[in-house]
Write an enzyme that holds these catalytic residues in place. Structure first.
Site, short mmCIF file in Angstrom:
data_model
loop_
_atom_site.label_atom_id
_atom_site.label_comp_id
_atom_site.label_asym_id
_atom_site.label_seq_id
_atom_site.Cartn_x
_atom_site.Cartn_y
_atom_site.Cartn_z
N GLY A 193 31.68 34.61 34.54
CA GLY A 193 32.02 36.45 36.05
C GLY A 193 32.38 35.72 37.05
O GLY A 193 33.98 34.91 37.07
N SER A 194 31.89 36.23 38.33
CA SER A 194 32.67 36.07 39.59
C SER A 194 32.82 35.07 40.12
O SER A 194 34.09 34.95 41.38
CB SER A 194 32.24 37.63 40.24
#
Length: 405
Positions: free
Chosen positions: A284-285
């Site tokens: 993810g981020s």
């Protein structure tokens, strides 16, 4: 002449039988005699301990005893049942289980109860049962209970590691096995003046881990809180010292039971899988840090470099948007990270280009095992133009840049 012939034939039969026993079948009978008269045992020394970084034991060994029974001594059902009941009162091992062990084997001597403490062993010795003796052994104890259960793992009935660090460090913790060979009498007891030959065993070495038991306990406690709050089925926490890469804690939930592992229940054994190293997931981020690091290291941008965020990036017929669907206008590279902008990460990756971007991904270690030394570690998966040329598209680099795809 009939009498002489009969005697000659009888003598010939005896000679042929002796030849069979002493020449043709000599090895088989000699082996059987040796098994009854000579006993050979594998001797294990104390297993090494697993210590946390401050020297506190997480897994250690203490003295124990096994109850050994000669199969021949329990050949009569009534006497065997009576002896088994007496041993059961001390060891709490069901008498039928002991009788089943004896009935299912054809070896001279087998263990019917294991891991007895000193008081139990003394009580069994006082029973004075024929064909029953005590063999010194050891048992594994976990002073901190089920702390770091999946990481530590457990040992089998033979004292060898079966999972986790107990298995991965078997060569160090287990030491070297020894052998003891001696003559025994008809009851199986060692002959005091008989021959005896011993190859001494070597104790295992202690291993100091980088894990801190306090941080490990805290990680497991907070993980349980998060699982309860979000009604999750499980989770993992890894606490790392960033400057050295040392693992300070590695927690997995659901928890496994170290103190009484049930080897017959596959569902409970499955809990010993260390999810922190066997399971894969999309980062993810947080992966935006890798993307930004590549662009910064290549000198393509600085933290204050400006970029204009229109709120959408169109690639390969797909639209990439920010997590909050925002369009932020002029932004610096630092703001791309602080606001976690998907469109900004895609822009940084495009500056690098696929060859250089995936080169940095590889050099950061993604797609390869870390070499931490724990068995079952997953290497992770990264789809690149090189390893998947038929399916990779420019939009994949854009989604990869913020940890998806």
């Amino acid at each position: 002449w009939a009498v002489v012939a009969a005697m000659a034939i009888g003598a010939l039969v005896i000679i042929l039988r002796l030849a069979q026993l002493q020449i043709l079948d000599h090895q088989r009978y000699a082996t059987e005699a040796r098994q009854m008269h000579i006993s050979q045992e594998t001797v294990s020394d104390r297993r090494g301990a697993l210590l946390d970084r401050n020297g506190y034991p997480l897994a250690a060994s203490e003295d124990a005893f096994n109850v050994m029974v000669e199969r021949r001594a329990w050949s009569k059902p009534e006497e065997a049942a009576a002896a088994a009941n007496k041993i059961s009162e001390v060891t709490h091992v069901p008498a039928p289980d002991m009788l089943s062990i004896i009935a299912a084997t054809d070896v001279f001597e087998v263990p019917v109860a294991s891991s007895l403490n000193y008081e139990q062993a003394t009580a069994v010795r006082k029973l004075g049962l024929p064909g029953v003796r005590l063999l010194e052994s050891s048992r594994r104890v976990y002073p901190e209970g089920n702390l770091a259960a999946q990481l530590l793992g457990f040992v089998g009935h033979d004292g060898a590691g079966l999972s986790g660090l107990e298995a991965d460090l078997e060569a160090t913790l287990g030491g070297a096995k020894g052998t003891l060979t001696y003559e025994r009498d008809g009851l199986g007891n060692q002959i005091a003046v008989g021959s005896r030959n011993e190859t001494p065993s070597q104790p295992g070495a202690n291993v100091v881990l980088t894990v801190d038991r306090f941080i490990q306990r805290l990680a497991e406690k907070e993980l349980q809180k998060a699982i309860d709050a979000h009604k999750a089925t499980g989770g993992t926490v890894i606490v790392i010292q960033p400057k050295t890469g040392q693992i300070l804690a590695m927690a997995s939930n659901p928890m496994a039971d170290l103190t009484k592992p049930d080897l017959s229940d596959e569902s409970k054994l499955a809990l010993f899988r260390n999810r922190a190293i066997t399971d894969t997931f999309e980062p993810g981020s947080i992966f935006k840090l890798v993307t930004a690091a590549a662009a910064l290291d290549l000198g393509l941008v600085s933290p204050s470099t400006w970029w204009y965020d229109e709120g959408v990036v169109n690639l390969s017929g797909w639209s990439i948007r920010n997590w909050d669907f925002s369009a932020n206008g002029s932004q610096t590279v630092q703001q791309i990270l602080s606001k976690s902008l998907n469109t900004g990460a895609a822009w940084l990756a495009s500056l690098c280009g696929p060859d250089r971007f995936y080169d940095y991904v590889r050099r950061f270690g993604f797609g390869s095992p870390t070499g931490i030394g724990l068995s079952g570690e997953a290497s992770g998966q990264v789809r690149t133009p090189q390893n998947d040329p038929d399916n990779w598209r420019p939009v994949d680099m854009a989604t990869n840049s913020f940890g998806q795809g």
